[in-house]
Design a protein around this motif. Structure first.
Motif, mmCIF file in Angstrom:
data_model
loop_
_atom_site.group_PDB
_atom_site.id
_atom_site.type_symbol
_atom_site.label_atom_id
_atom_site.label_comp_id
_atom_site.label_asym_id
_atom_site.label_seq_id
_atom_site.Cartn_x
_atom_site.Cartn_y
_atom_site.Cartn_z
ATOM 1 N N MET A 204 0.916 -1.058 0.079
ATOM 2 C CA MET A 204 0.127 0.006 0.060
ATOM 3 C C MET A 204 0.759 1.401 -0.075
ATOM 4 O O MET A 204 0.459 2.390 -0.612
ATOM 5 C CB MET A 204 -0.989 0.091 1.194
ATOM 6 N N GLU A 205 1.985 1.269 0.723
ATOM 7 C CA GLU A 205 2.823 2.405 0.937
ATOM 8 C C GLU A 205 3.522 2.537 -0.608
ATOM 9 O O GLU A 205 3.779 3.514 -1.041
ATOM 10 C CB GLU A 205 3.940 2.093 2.018
ATOM 11 N N GLU A 206 3.808 1.547 -0.997
ATOM 12 C CA GLU A 206 4.582 1.547 -2.311
ATOM 13 C C GLU A 206 3.549 2.197 -3.519
ATOM 14 O O GLU A 206 3.904 3.208 -4.237
ATOM 15 C CB GLU A 206 4.727 0.304 -3.080
ATOM 16 N N LEU A 207 2.318 1.971 -3.400
ATOM 17 C CA LEU A 207 1.111 2.441 -4.057
ATOM 18 C C LEU A 207 1.144 3.888 -3.882
ATOM 19 O O LEU A 207 1.040 4.570 -4.757
ATOM 20 C CB LEU A 207 -0.238 1.704 -3.744
ATOM 21 N N ASN B 46 -5.344 0.446 6.943
ATOM 22 C CA ASN B 46 -5.281 1.564 7.731
ATOM 23 C C ASN B 46 -4.705 2.478 6.444
ATOM 24 O O ASN B 46 -4.584 3.636 6.287
ATOM 25 C CB ASN B 46 -4.449 1.492 8.869
ATOM 26 N N ALA B 47 -3.595 2.028 5.955
ATOM 27 C CA ALA B 47 -2.959 2.775 4.945
ATOM 28 C C ALA B 47 -3.783 2.999 3.664
ATOM 29 O O ALA B 47 -3.728 4.027 3.152
ATOM 30 C CB ALA B 47 -1.594 1.812 4.578
ATOM 31 N N ILE B 48 -4.520 2.025 3.195
ATOM 32 C CA ILE B 48 -5.448 2.668 2.193
ATOM 33 C C ILE B 48 -6.599 3.420 2.649
ATOM 34 O O ILE B 48 -7.114 4.408 1.717
ATOM 35 C CB ILE B 48 -6.122 1.258 1.466
ATOM 36 N N LEU B 49 -7.144 3.291 3.928
ATOM 37 C CA LEU B 49 -8.244 4.320 4.217
ATOM 38 C C LEU B 49 -7.836 5.597 4.250
ATOM 39 O O LEU B 49 -8.618 6.779 3.856
ATOM 40 C CB LEU B 49 -8.372 4.078 5.772
ATOM 41 N N LYS B 50 -6.319 6.208 4.360
ATOM 42 C CA LYS B 50 -5.964 7.429 4.132
ATOM 43 C C LYS B 50 -6.251 8.017 2.434
ATOM 44 O O LYS B 50 -6.840 8.913 2.419
ATOM 45 C CB LYS B 50 -4.518 7.409 4.346
ATOM 46 N N PHE B 51 -5.994 6.960 2.000
ATOM 47 C CA PHE B 51 -6.386 7.315 0.269
ATOM 48 C C PHE B 51 -7.854 7.356 0.383
ATOM 49 O O PHE B 51 -8.306 8.310 -0.503
ATOM 50 C CB PHE B 51 -5.987 6.045 -0.457
ATOM 51 N N LEU B 52 -8.377 6.785 0.851
ATOM 52 C CA LEU B 52 -10.149 6.722 0.457
ATOM 53 C C LEU B 52 -10.681 7.941 1.180
ATOM 54 O O LEU B 52 -11.846 8.477 0.913
ATOM 55 C CB LEU B 52 -10.953 5.475 1.051
ATOM 56 N N ASN C 187 -5.551 -6.530 5.909
ATOM 57 C CA ASN C 187 -5.917 -6.663 7.222
ATOM 58 C C ASN C 187 -5.677 -5.295 7.852
ATOM 59 O O ASN C 187 -5.549 -4.234 7.164
ATOM 60 C CB ASN C 187 -4.461 -7.532 7.829
ATOM 61 N N GLU C 188 -5.737 -5.292 9.114
ATOM 62 C CA GLU C 188 -5.808 -3.838 9.847
ATOM 63 C C GLU C 188 -4.653 -2.867 9.296
ATOM 64 O O GLU C 188 -5.160 -1.851 8.811
ATOM 65 C CB GLU C 188 -5.484 -4.224 11.390
ATOM 66 N N SER C 189 -3.471 -3.402 9.144
ATOM 67 C CA SER C 189 -2.272 -2.387 8.809
ATOM 68 C C SER C 189 -2.447 -2.051 7.455
ATOM 69 O O SER C 189 -2.420 -0.884 7.143
ATOM 70 C CB SER C 189 -1.170 -2.785 9.244
ATOM 71 N N SER C 190 -2.850 -2.775 6.475
ATOM 72 C CA SER C 190 -2.768 -2.279 5.185
ATOM 73 C C SER C 190 -4.085 -1.862 4.657
ATOM 74 O O SER C 190 -4.089 -0.643 4.092
ATOM 75 C CB SER C 190 -2.626 -3.521 4.054
ATOM 76 N N VAL D 216 -15.427 -7.816 3.774
ATOM 77 C CA VAL D 216 -14.415 -6.549 3.735
ATOM 78 C C VAL D 216 -14.640 -5.860 4.981
ATOM 79 O O VAL D 216 -15.757 -5.768 5.679
ATOM 80 C CB VAL D 216 -14.887 -5.763 2.487
ATOM 81 N N LEU D 217 -13.684 -5.288 5.663
ATOM 82 C CA LEU D 217 -13.890 -4.530 6.878
ATOM 83 C C LEU D 217 -14.909 -3.313 6.526
ATOM 84 O O LEU D 217 -14.706 -2.529 5.521
ATOM 85 C CB LEU D 217 -12.344 -3.875 7.143
ATOM 86 N N PRO D 218 -15.693 -3.112 7.588
ATOM 87 C CA PRO D 218 -16.655 -2.150 7.212
ATOM 88 C C PRO D 218 -16.241 -0.592 7.046
ATOM 89 O O PRO D 218 -17.060 0.114 6.190
ATOM 90 C CB PRO D 218 -17.424 -2.114 8.595
#
Ligand SMILES: [Zn+2]
Length: 311
Positions: A92-95, A125-131, A120-123, A150-152
């Motif tokens: 996710m960070e690479e993305l 979280n990384a994508i949530l910043k994007f969203l 999972n929780e940590s990846s 999928v996580l709610p």
């Protein structure tokens, strides 16, 4: 090309076309694929349609910079899949690094996440910043077979596109249907009946089910492996109840339609989703070698609480 899917997925195609036509693209689409056989090709054609400067929908145009290229060669497209159990935070960070730069050949950038249930929780979280802080020219296409996997926190930030269920096979035989979904294990009618009976008993008698759990479950599924299959069958059973609750069709347990309809009537959608969550938790606990009696006791009590809390 998008128009190749119009017959099988008319609604999804229209949603995507309208987004471009009305210039109102969502920054993230969560595509519920329901085991649609051509899901990856379809999602790729959605990405192409968004990226293509002319939004071609028909024949590939050999001069078009986007439509003529293979997925790997489209510079503004990134496809993420897990290499192992989970999609990693580093992916996710690479993305994020990559998507900090401007698009190169289109006016958009798109990333596709295959099996979004593997965030999972940590990846996540990384994508949530994007969203959460969507950039105008970035679109995410997340693919998952069923939304409840999928996580709610992710679901709530995406526009959801549910694909139409295109069945490769049709059977009214529950055992045959289950064998199609739970691969590599032989399932017999007695076991399916046992699980359905357990569910009926539990729905009717709640916590008192604990008194009968040996007869209803533990004698029939004594070993860890049996227990895991039993939870899978139970999960698919509740999934079919949700299908009915949402006015769709029973996919697997077709010869139990009356029972399914009754349970669907007795529960609201949130209760059913909660129950699926509890069964998944129980299955995980057995996988982690927790005491099977305790796991089952816990499940029975919690399933009952779902009903009390929501009423
Ligand atoms: Zn094109």
């Amino acid at each position: 090309m998008l128009d190749n899917y119009i017959k099988e997925q008319p609604i999804a195609c229209q949603i995507i076309k309208n987004a471009i036509l009305k210039n109102r693209c969502s920054h993230a689409y969560l595509i519920e694929a329901k085991e649609y056989e051509r899901k990856y090709d379809f999602v790729l054609s959605i990405a192409r349609y968004f990226l293509c400067p002319n939004h071609h929908t028909q024949k590939p145009d050999k001069f078009c910079p986007i439509c003529s290229k293979t997925a790997e060669n489209i510079l503004d497209l990134k496809w993420i899949r897990s290499d192992g159990m989970w999609i990693k935070k580093s992916q996710m960070e690479e993305l994020q690094d990559d998507f900090g730069k401007k698009p190169l050949e289109s006016n958009k950038k798109i990333y596709i996440i295959e099996n979004a249930d593997r965030l999972n929780e940590s990846s996540a979280n990384a994508i949530l910043k994007f969203l959460e802080e969507p950039e105008e020219n970035i679109i995410a296409l997340l693919i998952v077979d069923n939304l409840y996997q999928v996580l709610p926190t992710i679901v709530s930030r995406c526009q959801i596109i549910s694909l139409k269920n295109v069945r490769k096979y049709e059977s009214n035989d529950t055992v045959a249907n289950l064998s199609h979904f739970i691969i590599g294990i032989s399932i017999d009618k007695d076991k399916v009946d046992a699980i359905v009976n357990f569910a009926i008993f539990l729905e009717k008698n709640g916590q008192a089910t604990i008194l009968y759990e040996n007869n209803l479950w533990l004698d029939i599924f004594p070993k860890k492996e049996d227990m895991l299959i039993a939870f899978d069958i139970l999960l698919y059973f509740y999934k079919d109840i949700i299908e009915i609750k949402c006015d769709r069709f029973i996919e697997i347990f077709r010869d139990y339609s009356e029972i399914i309809t009754n349970i669907a009537y007795d529960n609201d959608l949130i209760q059913l989703c909660d129950k699926i969550g509890l069964i998944m938790e129980a299955k995980e606990s057995v996988m982690m070698n927790l005491n099977m009696n305790l796991v089952l006791d816990h499940l029975i009590c919690k399933m009952k609480e779902v009903k009390i809390c929501r009423k």
